[in-house]
Design a protein around this motif. Structure first.
Motif, short mmCIF file in Angstrom:
data_model
loop_
_atom_site.label_atom_id
_atom_site.label_comp_id
_atom_site.label_asym_id
_atom_site.label_seq_id
_atom_site.Cartn_x
_atom_site.Cartn_y
_atom_site.Cartn_z
N THR A 39 71.26 78.64 77.81
CA THR A 39 71.05 79.95 78.45
C THR A 39 70.71 81.02 77.40
O THR A 39 69.95 81.94 77.69
CB THR A 39 72.29 80.38 79.27
N GLY A 40 71.26 80.86 76.19
CA GLY A 40 70.90 81.78 75.10
C GLY A 40 69.43 81.66 74.75
O GLY A 40 68.74 82.66 74.51
N SER A 41 68.95 80.41 74.76
CA SER A 41 67.54 80.15 74.47
C SER A 41 66.64 80.78 75.56
O SER A 41 65.63 81.40 75.26
CB SER A 41 67.34 78.65 74.37
N ILE A 42 67.08 80.61 76.82
CA ILE A 42 66.31 81.19 77.94
C ILE A 42 66.31 82.72 77.85
O ILE A 42 65.30 83.36 78.10
CB ILE A 42 66.89 80.71 79.31
N TRP A 43 67.44 83.29 77.47
CA TRP A 43 67.57 84.75 77.33
C TRP A 43 66.74 85.26 76.13
O TRP A 43 66.22 86.36 76.15
CB TRP A 43 69.05 85.11 77.14
N GLY A 44 66.64 84.41 75.10
CA GLY A 44 65.92 84.80 73.88
C GLY A 44 64.43 85.04 74.12
O GLY A 44 63.83 85.92 73.50
N LYS A 45 63.86 84.25 75.02
CA LYS A 45 62.40 84.35 75.25
C LYS A 45 61.97 85.75 75.73
O LYS A 45 61.12 86.37 75.09
CB LYS A 45 61.96 83.24 76.23
N PRO A 46 62.56 86.28 76.82
CA PRO A 46 62.13 87.64 77.23
C PRO A 46 62.66 88.75 76.31
O PRO A 46 62.08 89.83 76.25
CB PRO A 46 62.71 87.79 78.64
N THR A 47 63.77 88.49 75.60
CA THR A 47 64.39 89.56 74.79
C THR A 47 63.81 89.61 73.38
O THR A 47 63.47 90.68 72.88
CB THR A 47 65.92 89.35 74.74
N TRP A 48 63.75 88.45 72.72
CA TRP A 48 63.27 88.41 71.33
C TRP A 48 61.86 87.84 71.21
O TRP A 48 61.31 87.81 70.11
CB TRP A 48 64.22 87.55 70.47
N GLY A 49 61.34 87.28 72.30
CA GLY A 49 60.01 86.68 72.27
C GLY A 49 59.98 85.27 71.71
O GLY A 49 58.93 84.74 71.39
N THR A 50 61.15 84.65 71.58
CA THR A 50 61.20 83.27 71.08
C THR A 50 62.33 82.51 71.77
O THR A 50 63.34 83.09 72.15
CB THR A 50 61.41 83.25 69.54
N TRP A 51 62.11 81.18 71.92
CA TRP A 51 63.15 80.35 72.54
C TRP A 51 64.27 80.05 71.56
O TRP A 51 65.40 79.81 71.94
CB TRP A 51 62.55 79.01 73.01
N TRP A 52 63.93 80.00 70.27
CA TRP A 52 64.93 79.60 69.27
C TRP A 52 64.70 80.35 67.96
O TRP A 52 63.56 80.57 67.57
CB TRP A 52 64.86 78.09 69.01
N ALA A 53 65.75 80.72 67.30
CA ALA A 53 65.65 81.30 65.96
C ALA A 53 66.84 80.79 65.15
O ALA A 53 67.91 80.57 65.72
CB ALA A 53 65.70 82.82 66.05
#
Lengths: 77, 235
Positions: free
Chosen positions: B106-120
């Motif tokens: 869910t963090g990965s899913i949230w990262g996409k619209p928020t940070w523009g990436t699935w993983w960092a």
């Protein structure tokens, strides 16, 4: 109203996939643990039925066995 | 010591509790979902994507909390040689692992619209991924090692080693520059989160905690029956 909840201004796919993943994980985990529980109860029951009268009485005399036996008879979860 | 931790007494409680816990869990989850998906407001920056917080944050809290309990019980298991500690730890692990995976996904899913990436490779995400590895090794060790005493020793060691990672997860946002924001909810200070978002977060945390309790109870009962099954052979 319904469309607004589903689409969420373009964020719907992210929100719904996160919630869906969580709930599906819950269902899978519950099903696995429940399956293991039922399997172990059946195994216990089958073994217990094979015991002699004296062995059954001996087992019933121990508190944990009593609890397991009453649990097998009553639990629905 | 710990004579009050009598397995028959514990089993008499754990065997009856699941149906009540399940019932309360369904009610709290239903209210929590309504609050999280419908009633809570959108964020002024993140818009509706903030709703992912209501599954992501409780999952992360519970997975970290469960591993902390496993670690402490593992200490207890080694020091006091109490078998119940290892059975409780073993029964807690599956829900902890699943909550850890939920937090990562869910963090990965949230990262996409928020940070523009699935993983960092952010310090918080990396330390949570390491926790997931510890959980996996812990669960696998119980499955792979045949000798239960050896399995108890190995898993206790894994859990104690994994405990080192817990403060790293907690303070990673303060020690390093990360994409994650510092904690908005503090136990000893005022929270910086509005009550309209805090209430659904608390409700979802309660629902998730009840679910992990339910899984723990069912798993503990399974372990107890498994032990008694082996005992029947010795009668």
């Amino acid at each position: 109203m319904m469309q607004e909840i589903l689409l969420m201004e373009g964020y719907g796919s992210y929100v719904w996939s996160a919630f869906s993943f969580t709930l599906i994980s819950f269902v899978i985990l519950y099903a696995i643990v429940k399956f293991q529980y039922v399997k172990e109860k059946k195994r216990f029951n089958a073994k217990f039925q094979k015991l002699t009268y004296n062995e059954k009485e001996l087992a019933k005399g121990q508190p944990t066995y009593r609890e397991v036996l009453s649990n097998i008879a009553s639990s629905k979860i | 010591m710990f004579s009050f931790i009598d397995s028959s007494k514990i089993f008499s409680i754990t065997s009856k509790a699941p149906k009540y816990v399940f019932f309360i869990f369904i009610i709290v989850l239903f209210i929590g979902l309504i609050e999280a998906l419908v009633l809570s407001p959108k964020d002024y920056i993140q818009s509706h994507s903030v709703r992912i917080m209501y599954v992501h944050v409780p999952s992360a809290w519970i997975s970290v909390g469960i591993f902390s309990i496993i670690g402490i019980l593992s200490f207890g298991s080694i020091i006091f040689k109490n078998k119940n500690f290892s059975i409780i730890s073993k029964s807690l692990a599956p829900s902890g692992l699943v909550f850890n995976i939920i937090a990562l996904v869910t963090g990965s899913i949230w990262g996409k619209p928020t940070w523009g990436t699935w993983w960092a490779w952010d310090s918080r995400i990396t330390s949570m991924a390491i926790l997931c590895l510890f959980y996996l090794i812990y669960v696998l060790a119980w499955r792979i090692i045949e000798d239960k005493n050896r399995a108890n020793q190995v898993t206790s060691l894994i859990a104690i080693l994994g405990l080192i990672n817990i403060p790293i997860i907690k303070f990673s946002v303060e020690w390093w520059s990360t994409l994650h924001q510092p904690s908005s909810i503090k136990l000893l200070e005022d929270s910086t989160i509005h009550s309209s978002m805090l209430i659904p977060l608390i409700l979802m945390t309660a629902a998730f905690a009840l679910f992990s309790l339910l899984i723990f109870l069912m798993k503990y009962n399974t372990e107890m029956i498994k032990i008694k099954n082996k005992g029947l052979d010795r009668l």
